[in-house]
Write a protein that holds these residues in place. Structure first.
Motif, mmCIF file in Angstrom:
data_model
loop_
_atom_site.group_PDB
_atom_site.id
_atom_site.type_symbol
_atom_site.label_atom_id
_atom_site.label_comp_id
_atom_site.label_asym_id
_atom_site.label_seq_id
_atom_site.Cartn_x
_atom_site.Cartn_y
_atom_site.Cartn_z
ATOM 1 N N ALA A 123 0.882 -1.172 0.000
ATOM 2 C CA ALA A 123 0.000 0.000 0.000
ATOM 3 C C ALA A 123 0.908 1.206 0.000
ATOM 4 O O ALA A 123 2.069 1.117 0.438
ATOM 5 C CB ALA A 123 -0.881 0.010 1.240
ATOM 6 N N THR A 124 0.428 2.330 -0.483
ATOM 7 C CA THR A 124 1.213 3.549 -0.290
ATOM 8 C C THR A 124 0.498 4.413 0.735
ATOM 9 O O THR A 124 -0.737 4.456 0.782
ATOM 10 C CB THR A 124 1.493 4.317 -1.605
ATOM 11 O OG1 THR A 124 0.287 4.877 -2.096
ATOM 12 C CG2 THR A 124 2.150 3.422 -2.635
ATOM 13 N N ILE A 125 1.303 5.053 1.562
ATOM 14 C CA ILE A 125 0.783 5.802 2.700
ATOM 15 C C ILE A 125 1.534 7.130 2.783
ATOM 16 O O ILE A 125 2.765 7.151 2.680
ATOM 17 C CB ILE A 125 1.019 5.012 4.024
ATOM 18 C CG1 ILE A 125 0.474 3.582 3.907
ATOM 19 C CG2 ILE A 125 0.400 5.740 5.214
ATOM 20 C CD1 ILE A 125 0.851 2.691 5.111
ATOM 21 N N THR A 126 0.821 8.207 3.000
ATOM 22 C CA THR A 126 1.507 9.491 3.189
ATOM 23 C C THR A 126 2.121 9.508 4.589
ATOM 24 O O THR A 126 1.527 8.965 5.535
ATOM 25 C CB THR A 126 0.532 10.677 3.025
ATOM 26 O OG1 THR A 126 -0.592 10.483 3.880
ATOM 27 C CG2 THR A 126 0.062 10.820 1.593
ATOM 28 N N PRO A 127 3.296 10.104 4.744
ATOM 29 C CA PRO A 127 3.984 10.069 6.049
ATOM 30 C C PRO A 127 3.144 10.625 7.194
ATOM 31 O O PRO A 127 3.305 10.211 8.334
ATOM 32 C CB PRO A 127 5.225 10.945 5.817
ATOM 33 C CG PRO A 127 5.429 10.948 4.346
ATOM 34 C CD PRO A 127 4.080 10.792 3.711
ATOM 35 N N SER A 128 2.238 11.551 6.907
ATOM 36 C CA SER A 128 1.438 12.159 7.986
ATOM 37 C C SER A 128 0.288 11.260 8.443
ATOM 38 O O SER A 128 -0.352 11.533 9.454
ATOM 39 C CB SER A 128 0.872 13.501 7.513
ATOM 40 O OG SER A 128 0.016 13.289 6.409
ATOM 41 N N ASN A 129 0.023 10.179 7.722
ATOM 42 C CA ASN A 129 -1.145 9.352 8.044
ATOM 43 C C ASN A 129 -0.779 8.276 9.081
ATOM 44 O O ASN A 129 -0.621 7.104 8.769
ATOM 45 C CB ASN A 129 -1.716 8.722 6.770
ATOM 46 C CG ASN A 129 -3.150 8.256 6.964
ATOM 47 O OD1 ASN A 129 -3.585 7.992 8.087
ATOM 48 N ND2 ASN A 129 -3.891 8.158 5.877
ATOM 49 N N GLN A 137 0.676 -1.729 10.281
ATOM 50 C CA GLN A 137 1.669 -2.357 11.157
ATOM 51 C C GLN A 137 1.011 -3.383 12.070
ATOM 52 O O GLN A 137 1.571 -4.441 12.347
ATOM 53 C CB GLN A 137 2.384 -1.297 11.989
ATOM 54 C CG GLN A 137 3.410 -0.521 11.194
ATOM 55 C CD GLN A 137 4.064 0.584 12.012
ATOM 56 O OE1 GLN A 137 3.442 1.161 12.891
ATOM 57 N NE2 GLN A 137 5.298 0.880 11.719
ATOM 58 N N ARG A 138 -0.188 -3.069 12.542
ATOM 59 C CA ARG A 138 -0.894 -4.043 13.390
ATOM 60 C C ARG A 138 -1.221 -5.303 12.601
ATOM 61 O O ARG A 138 -1.143 -6.412 13.120
ATOM 62 C CB ARG A 138 -2.181 -3.431 13.955
ATOM 63 C CG ARG A 138 -1.903 -2.633 15.204
ATOM 64 C CD ARG A 138 -3.068 -2.637 16.141
ATOM 65 N NE ARG A 138 -3.633 -3.970 16.374
ATOM 66 C CZ ARG A 138 -4.616 -4.215 17.204
ATOM 67 N NH1 ARG A 138 -5.147 -3.226 17.884
ATOM 68 N NH2 ARG A 138 -5.079 -5.425 17.370
ATOM 69 N N LEU A 139 -1.613 -5.138 11.351
ATOM 70 C CA LEU A 139 -1.897 -6.317 10.514
ATOM 71 C C LEU A 139 -0.647 -7.175 10.379
ATOM 72 O O LEU A 139 -0.704 -8.404 10.529
ATOM 73 C CB LEU A 139 -2.395 -5.883 9.127
ATOM 74 C CG LEU A 139 -2.764 -7.032 8.201
ATOM 75 C CD1 LEU A 139 -4.088 -7.681 8.634
ATOM 76 C CD2 LEU A 139 -2.859 -6.575 6.752
ATOM 77 N N PHE A 147 7.703 -6.259 7.675
ATOM 78 C CA PHE A 147 7.289 -5.194 6.755
ATOM 79 C C PHE A 147 8.426 -4.204 6.590
ATOM 80 O O PHE A 147 9.328 -4.115 7.430
ATOM 81 C CB PHE A 147 6.024 -4.484 7.250
ATOM 82 C CG PHE A 147 6.231 -3.607 8.453
ATOM 83 C CD1 PHE A 147 6.587 -2.274 8.310
ATOM 84 C CD2 PHE A 147 6.082 -4.118 9.734
ATOM 85 C CE1 PHE A 147 6.784 -1.471 9.419
ATOM 86 C CE2 PHE A 147 6.280 -3.324 10.848
ATOM 87 C CZ PHE A 147 6.633 -1.998 10.693
ATOM 88 N N GLU A 148 8.364 -3.465 5.488
ATOM 89 C CA GLU A 148 9.320 -2.382 5.289
ATOM 90 C C GLU A 148 8.584 -1.190 4.701
ATOM 91 O O GLU A 148 7.521 -1.347 4.080
ATOM 92 C CB GLU A 148 10.472 -2.830 4.379
ATOM 93 C CG GLU A 148 10.042 -3.304 3.021
ATOM 94 C CD GLU A 148 11.202 -3.897 2.216
ATOM 95 O OE1 GLU A 148 11.145 -3.828 0.979
ATOM 96 O OE2 GLU A 148 12.147 -4.423 2.848
ATOM 97 N N ARG A 170 5.307 -2.330 2.482
ATOM 98 C CA ARG A 170 5.263 -3.689 1.912
ATOM 99 C C ARG A 170 5.432 -4.691 3.045
ATOM 100 O O ARG A 170 6.415 -4.629 3.792
ATOM 101 C CB ARG A 170 6.383 -3.844 0.886
ATOM 102 C CG ARG A 170 6.474 -5.241 0.267
ATOM 103 C CD ARG A 170 7.538 -5.223 -0.831
ATOM 104 N NE ARG A 170 8.002 -6.553 -1.167
ATOM 105 C CZ ARG A 170 7.447 -7.358 -2.079
ATOM 106 N NH1 ARG A 170 6.386 -6.969 -2.744
ATOM 107 N NH2 ARG A 170 7.949 -8.536 -2.327
ATOM 108 N N MET A 171 4.480 -5.566 3.214
ATOM 109 C CA MET A 171 4.581 -6.578 4.268
ATOM 110 C C MET A 171 4.486 -7.984 3.694
ATOM 111 O O MET A 171 3.854 -8.226 2.686
ATOM 112 C CB MET A 171 3.511 -6.376 5.355
ATOM 113 C CG MET A 171 2.071 -6.526 4.899
ATOM 114 S SD MET A 171 0.895 -6.647 6.286
ATOM 115 C CE MET A 171 0.677 -8.434 6.379
#
Ligand SMILES: CC(C)(COP(=O)(O)OP(=O)(O)OC[C@H]1O[C@@H](n2cnc3c(N)ncnc32)[C@H](O)[C@@H]1OP(=O)(O)O)[C@@H](O)C(=O)NCCC(=O)NCCS
Length: 175
Positions: A123-129, A137-139, A147-148, A170-171
């Motif tokens: 998935a892509t995630i904005t740093p502020s989210n 991370q919980r998943l 994950f990285e 990426r996990m």
């Protein structure tokens, strides 16, 4: 670490009555509205959500409460990376947030038959989210997967839109 599909802290009671299933084409309009109302997700055309609900429904999950879609995840299998499910957007309506719905959508997604060959989730995630990053991370923790977080799409790639960069989460592998 709880196994995938098992219950987490509080949600089971607060999620009772919520149905999880594939979206219908007729529900694209509700998904589009959730995106618009989120205020954080990139708004795509309604047509785009119609395509997702028609052609990619096997890798999408909606949460329905009292006949209304209250949360959704849209995803697809990148054609050149057959072991990956890429989460395109995930959103939970404001009044249903922090009840475990987002996490539950992801748990349901990865066990869809269409994701049977997948051992990585991206998935892509904005740093502020921070909410989104925390959820993914919980998943990873639940699934006992590493994950990285790496460069995804730089802000320059969005042109003059003033769009924050998108980091690639990426996990995996989880099996
Ligand atoms: C991100 C989002 C989908 C999370 O959905 P949710 O149902 O509220 O999340 P959950 O209740 O399943 O939370 C799972 C974990 O995510 C993290 N998390 C969720 N919301 C959080 C918040 N507001 N702040 C910090 N961490 C948060 C926590 O680690 C949480 O576990 P915990 O409750 O045990 O602490 C939701 O906040 C949302 O729709 N946001 C707007 C759209 C968006 O940003 N989508 C993601 C784009 S990549």
């Amino acid at each position: 670490v709880p196994a995938i599909g098992s219950s987490v802290k509080l949600p089971q009671q607060s999620l009772s009555g919520v149905e999880f299933r594939k979206p219908l084409v007729s529900e694209a309009i509700q998904i589009h509205k959730l995106v618009v109302d989120s205020g954080t997700l990139d708004e795509n055309s309604l047509y785009c959500y119609l395509l997702l609900c028609r052609d990619f429904a096997d890798t999408c999950v909606v949460a329905v409460a009292e006949g209304e879609i209250v949360a959704f995840v849209t995803a697809y299998r990148p054609p050149d990376r057959q072991d990956v499910v890429f989460v395109w957007q995930i959103g939970v309506s404001a009044e249903f947030q922090r009840r475990g719905l987002g996490l539950e959508l992801l748990r349901r997604l990865v066990v869809q038959p269409a994701c049977q060959d997948c051992s990585f989730l991206e998935a892509t995630i904005t740093p502020s989210n921070v909410a989104s990053l925390g959820m993914f991370q919980r998943l990873a923790g639940e699934m006992q997967a590493g994950f990285e977080v790496a460069e995804g799409f730089t802000s320059e790639l969005f042109g003059d839109a003033g769009h924050e960069e998108e980091l690639l989460f990426r996990m995996g592998p989880w099996k």
